[in-house]
Motif scaffolding. Structure first.
Motif, PDB file in Angstrom:
ATOM      1  N   GLU A  38       3.725  -5.856   4.488  1.00 46.37           N
ATOM      2  CA  GLU A  38       4.827  -5.046   3.979  1.00 46.37           C
ATOM      3  C   GLU A  38       4.589  -4.637   2.521  1.00 46.37           C
ATOM      4  OE1 GLU A  38       5.066  -7.868   5.550  1.00 46.37           O
ATOM      5  OE2 GLU A  38       6.082  -7.330   7.443  1.00 46.37           O
ATOM      6  N   ARG A  39       4.109  -5.601   1.708  1.00 45.22           N
ATOM      7  CA  ARG A  39       3.872  -5.305   0.294  1.00 45.22           C
ATOM      8  C   ARG A  39       2.673  -4.376   0.129  1.00 45.22           C
ATOM      9  NH1 ARG A  39       5.758  -3.791  -4.243  1.00 45.22           N
ATOM     10  NH2 ARG A  39       4.805  -4.715  -6.108  1.00 45.22           N
ATOM     11  N   ILE A  40       1.656  -4.545   0.942  1.00 40.53           N
ATOM     12  CA  ILE A  40       0.488  -3.661   0.876  1.00 40.53           C
ATOM     13  C   ILE A  40       0.885  -2.236   1.236  1.00 40.53           C
ATOM     14  CG2 ILE A  40      -1.725  -3.139   1.996  1.00 40.53           C
ATOM     15  CD1 ILE A  40      -2.260  -6.129   2.069  1.00 40.53           C
ATOM     16  N   GLY A  41       1.790  -2.088   2.197  1.00 38.55           N
ATOM     17  CA  GLY A  41       2.289  -0.756   2.529  1.00 38.55           C
ATOM     18  C   GLY A  41       2.953  -0.102   1.332  1.00 38.55           C
ATOM     19  N   GLU A  42       3.717  -0.879   0.571  1.00 43.01           N
ATOM     20  CA  GLU A  42       4.387  -0.343  -0.615  1.00 43.01           C
ATOM     21  C   GLU A  42       3.385   0.021  -1.706  1.00 43.01           C
ATOM     22  OE1 GLU A  42       7.020  -3.423  -1.737  1.00 43.01           O
ATOM     23  OE2 GLU A  42       8.356  -3.210   0.004  1.00 43.01           O
ATOM     24  N   LEU A  43       2.457  -0.884  -1.997  1.00 46.71           N
ATOM     25  CA  LEU A  43       1.517  -0.657  -3.089  1.00 46.71           C
ATOM     26  C   LEU A  43       0.542   0.471  -2.799  1.00 46.71           C
ATOM     27  CD1 LEU A  43       0.698  -4.346  -4.102  1.00 46.71           C
ATOM     28  CD2 LEU A  43       2.115  -2.696  -5.351  1.00 46.71           C
ATOM     29  N   SER A  44       0.238   0.687  -1.539  1.00 42.59           N
ATOM     30  CA  SER A  44      -0.691   1.753  -1.185  1.00 42.59           C
ATOM     31  C   SER A  44       0.012   3.099  -1.011  1.00 42.59           C
ATOM     32  CB  SER A  44      -1.438   1.401   0.104  1.00 42.59           C
ATOM     33  OG  SER A  44      -0.520   1.282   1.194  1.00 42.59           O
ATOM     34  N   GLY A  45       1.340   3.084  -1.038  1.00 44.69           N
ATOM     35  CA  GLY A  45       2.084   4.322  -0.888  1.00 44.69           C
ATOM     36  C   GLY A  45       2.306   4.730   0.553  1.00 44.69           C
ATOM     37  N   ALA A  56      -5.281   0.344   0.745  1.00 46.98           N
ATOM     38  CA  ALA A  56      -4.846  -0.703   1.672  1.00 46.98           C
ATOM     39  C   ALA A  56      -6.024  -1.564   2.105  1.00 46.98           C
ATOM     40  CB  ALA A  56      -4.169  -0.070   2.887  1.00 46.98           C
ATOM     41  N   GLN A  57      -7.187  -0.947   2.344  1.00 51.34           N
ATOM     42  CA  GLN A  57      -8.366  -1.725   2.723  1.00 51.34           C
ATOM     43  C   GLN A  57      -8.720  -2.747   1.646  1.00 51.34           C
ATOM     44  OE1 GLN A  57     -10.918   1.815   3.753  1.00 51.34           O
ATOM     45  NE2 GLN A  57     -11.631   0.429   5.334  1.00 51.34           N
ATOM     46  N   VAL A  58      -8.763  -2.300   0.407  1.00 49.38           N
ATOM     47  CA  VAL A  58      -9.137  -3.192  -0.683  1.00 49.38           C
ATOM     48  C   VAL A  58      -8.114  -4.314  -0.833  1.00 49.38           C
ATOM     49  CG1 VAL A  58      -9.485  -3.345  -3.173  1.00 49.38           C
ATOM     50  CG2 VAL A  58     -10.470  -1.441  -1.898  1.00 49.38           C
ATOM     51  N   LEU A  59      -6.825  -3.989  -0.738  1.00 47.27           N
ATOM     52  CA  LEU A  59      -5.784  -5.008  -0.867  1.00 47.27           C
ATOM     53  C   LEU A  59      -5.855  -6.018   0.265  1.00 47.27           C
ATOM     54  CD1 LEU A  59      -2.766  -2.802  -2.029  1.00 47.27           C
ATOM     55  CD2 LEU A  59      -4.058  -4.449  -3.410  1.00 47.27           C
ATOM     56  N   LEU A  60      -6.166  -5.564   1.468  1.00 46.33           N
ATOM     57  CA  LEU A  60      -6.293  -6.476   2.597  1.00 46.33           C
ATOM     58  C   LEU A  60      -7.477  -7.424   2.404  1.00 46.33           C
ATOM     59  CD1 LEU A  60      -5.596  -3.986   5.525  1.00 46.33           C
ATOM     60  CD2 LEU A  60      -4.213  -6.015   4.985  1.00 46.33           C
ATOM     61  N   GLU A  61      -8.538  -6.914   1.779  1.00 41.24           N
ATOM     62  CA  GLU A  61      -9.735  -7.727   1.581  1.00 41.24           C
ATOM     63  C   GLU A  61      -9.608  -8.695   0.406  1.00 41.24           C
ATOM     64  OE1 GLU A  61     -13.182  -5.292   1.155  1.00 41.24           O
ATOM     65  OE2 GLU A  61     -12.603  -3.976   2.790  1.00 41.24           O
ATOM     66  N   THR A  62      -8.862  -8.297  -0.610  1.00 41.52           N
ATOM     67  CA  THR A  62      -8.925  -9.034  -1.876  1.00 41.52           C
ATOM     68  C   THR A  62      -7.655  -9.783  -2.237  1.00 41.52           C
ATOM     69  OG1 THR A  62      -8.238  -7.055  -3.116  1.00 41.52           O
ATOM     70  CG2 THR A  62     -10.603  -7.384  -2.795  1.00 41.52           C
ATOM     71  N   THR A  63      -6.598  -9.671  -1.436  1.00 35.35           N
ATOM     72  CA  THR A  63      -5.348 -10.354  -1.751  1.00 35.35           C
ATOM     73  C   THR A  63      -4.781 -11.025  -0.507  1.00 35.35           C
ATOM     74  OG1 THR A  63      -3.752  -8.587  -1.225  1.00 35.35           O
ATOM     75  CG2 THR A  63      -4.869  -8.462  -3.362  1.00 35.35           C
ATOM     76  N   ASP A  64      -3.798 -11.882  -0.724  1.00 30.38           N
ATOM     77  CA  ASP A  64      -3.060 -12.503   0.376  1.00 30.38           C
ATOM     78  C   ASP A  64      -1.677 -11.859   0.530  1.00 30.38           C
ATOM     79  OD1 ASP A  64      -5.042 -14.382   1.035  1.00 30.38           O
ATOM     80  OD2 ASP A  64      -4.411 -15.682  -0.613  1.00 30.38           O
ATOM     81  N   LEU A  65      -1.491 -10.704  -0.055  1.00 28.94           N
ATOM     82  CA  LEU A  65      -0.190 -10.041   0.012  1.00 28.94           C
ATOM     83  C   LEU A  65       0.193  -9.741   1.456  1.00 28.94           C
ATOM     84  CD1 LEU A  65      -0.609  -7.473  -2.915  1.00 28.94           C
ATOM     85  CD2 LEU A  65       0.838  -9.524  -2.895  1.00 28.94           C
ATOM     86  N   PRO A  66       1.467  -9.842   1.788  1.00 28.50           N
ATOM     87  CA  PRO A  66       1.897  -9.489   3.150  1.00 28.50           C
ATOM     88  C   PRO A  66       1.713  -8.005   3.405  1.00 28.50           C
ATOM     89  CG  PRO A  66       3.785  -9.897   1.725  1.00 28.50           C
ATOM     90  CD  PRO A  66       2.574 -10.313   0.944  1.00 28.50           C
TER      91      PRO A  66
END
Length: 342
Positions: A303-310, A291-301
């Motif tokens: 909700e989607r980061i919660g899904e992708l990180s499990g 989740a940390q990496v996705l928050l830093e490197t993407t503009d995903l909402p």
């Protein structure tokens, strides 16, 4: 997790800034105490253009420009004077001479004054191993939580009763003052500084290039990123790597055990021995790291980061993230500039 050890990300202005290392010119400094100095040089002294556009400016500072002698028979070059400490963004003091710890020998007065001047100027003050004795002597640790090498924390507490000494952690992050335990814990703290300044992705990749874990696991109070898998000397490397590639799936202990071709009880025992965590704790930290990496490197909402990180729903992500990282996902994203992931 208490606030004294929470991750407190501070976004860089035009880069992570300058790091001044105070080198004590004393021939009594043994070779193994130079380990902490070499850690600081390895982390902050070499540009990393593949990781960040701007890196740290490292300055080795001594009372006299030249070479500081060591018991090992060679000198450490110190091109800058101690007055440079007050002009640095971050000041690091590594291990002090053994006599200053075990016999109460006074540290050089000019060093103590230089540390005080740097702190007053707003520098981030950092000690590695028994460098905490220098910060304490300068009054910088008064009223703060701090740590040092476990063999000398009792003496630190006895000599400086105004310091809240904690001997159970690898390092303490108290915002603008950070201290580490002995030896390799200094590397943990230096990587933590990189994580604070440049984000989890950069710190993780730097750790990989140094062939060290981004986090040495254990029952520590502070949250340290756990995204780099353990070595496979215990036979768990492949299954842990597989788990990291399937974090968006509802993984269970049974799933990991089946993948590792061992019983759940055996997996539990071996994973705990290798990482200091239970399987479910390990999975949670991997998901938080993702989740940390996705928050830093993407503009995903969120909700989607919660899904992708499990981590599931946005509410679940916020709950775990706030509990373990110390801030909300939204605040974490604001704290770091967006850096494309490799």
């Amino acid at each position: 997790m208490n606030s004294a050890s929470a991750v407190r990300p501070v976004p860089p202005k035009s880069g992570p800034g300058s790091v001044a290392v105070a080198v004590i010119e004393d021939a009594d400094i043994p070779l193994w105490d130079l380990y902490e100095l070499s850690i600081a040089c390895a982390v902050f002294g070499r540009p990393q253009p593949e990781l960040a556009e701007s890196w740290y400016e490292l300055r080795l500072c001594g009372s006299r420009p030249g070479a500081a002698p060591t018991r090992a028979g060679f000198g450490v070059s110190t091109p800058y004077g101690l007055d440079e400490l007050a002009r640095a963004d971050t000041v690091i003091i590594t291990s002090v001479p053994e006599a200053s710890v075990t016999e109460g020998a006074e540290l050089p007065g000019e060093l103590i004054e230089a540390l005080r001047a740097a702190s007053a100027a707003g520098a981030r003050m950092v000690s590695l191993c028994n460098g905490a004795f220098a910060l304490a002597a300068a009054g910088i640790l008064d009223g703060r939580r701090a740590t040092a090498h476990w063999a000398h924390t009792a003496e630190l507490a006895r000599r400086y009763p105004g310091v809240r000494v904690d001997d159970s952690v690898l390092y303490v992050d108290d915002g603008d003052v950070l201290t580490s335990a002995g030896m390799s814990a200094g590397l943990d703290l230096c990587l933590h500084l990189v994580r604070r300044d440049l984000g989890a992705h950069v710190a993780n990749q730097l750790a990989r290039s140094m062939v060290v874990p981004a986090h040495r696991p254990g029952g520590q109070a502070q949250f340290i990123d756990r995204s780099v898998p353990t070595s496979d000397g215990d036979g768990l490397g492949p299954v842990l790597q597989w788990a990291r590639e399937h974090l968006d799936e509802p993984l269970t202990v049974e799933d990991l055990a089946r993948r590792a071709a061992m019983s759940p009880r055996t997996l539990f025992r071996r994973l705990q021995a290798a990482t200091g965590s239970t399987p479910l704790q390990w999975l949670l930290h991997q998901r938080l790291a993702r989740a940390q990496v996705l928050l830093e490197t993407t503009d995903l909402p969120v909700e989607r980061i919660g899904e992708l990180s499990g981590l599931g729903t946005a509410a679940n992500l916020r709950r775990h993230f706030t509990q373990h990282v110390g801030i909300t996902p939204t605040d974490y994203r604001r704290a770091f500039p967006r850096t494309p992931a490799a």
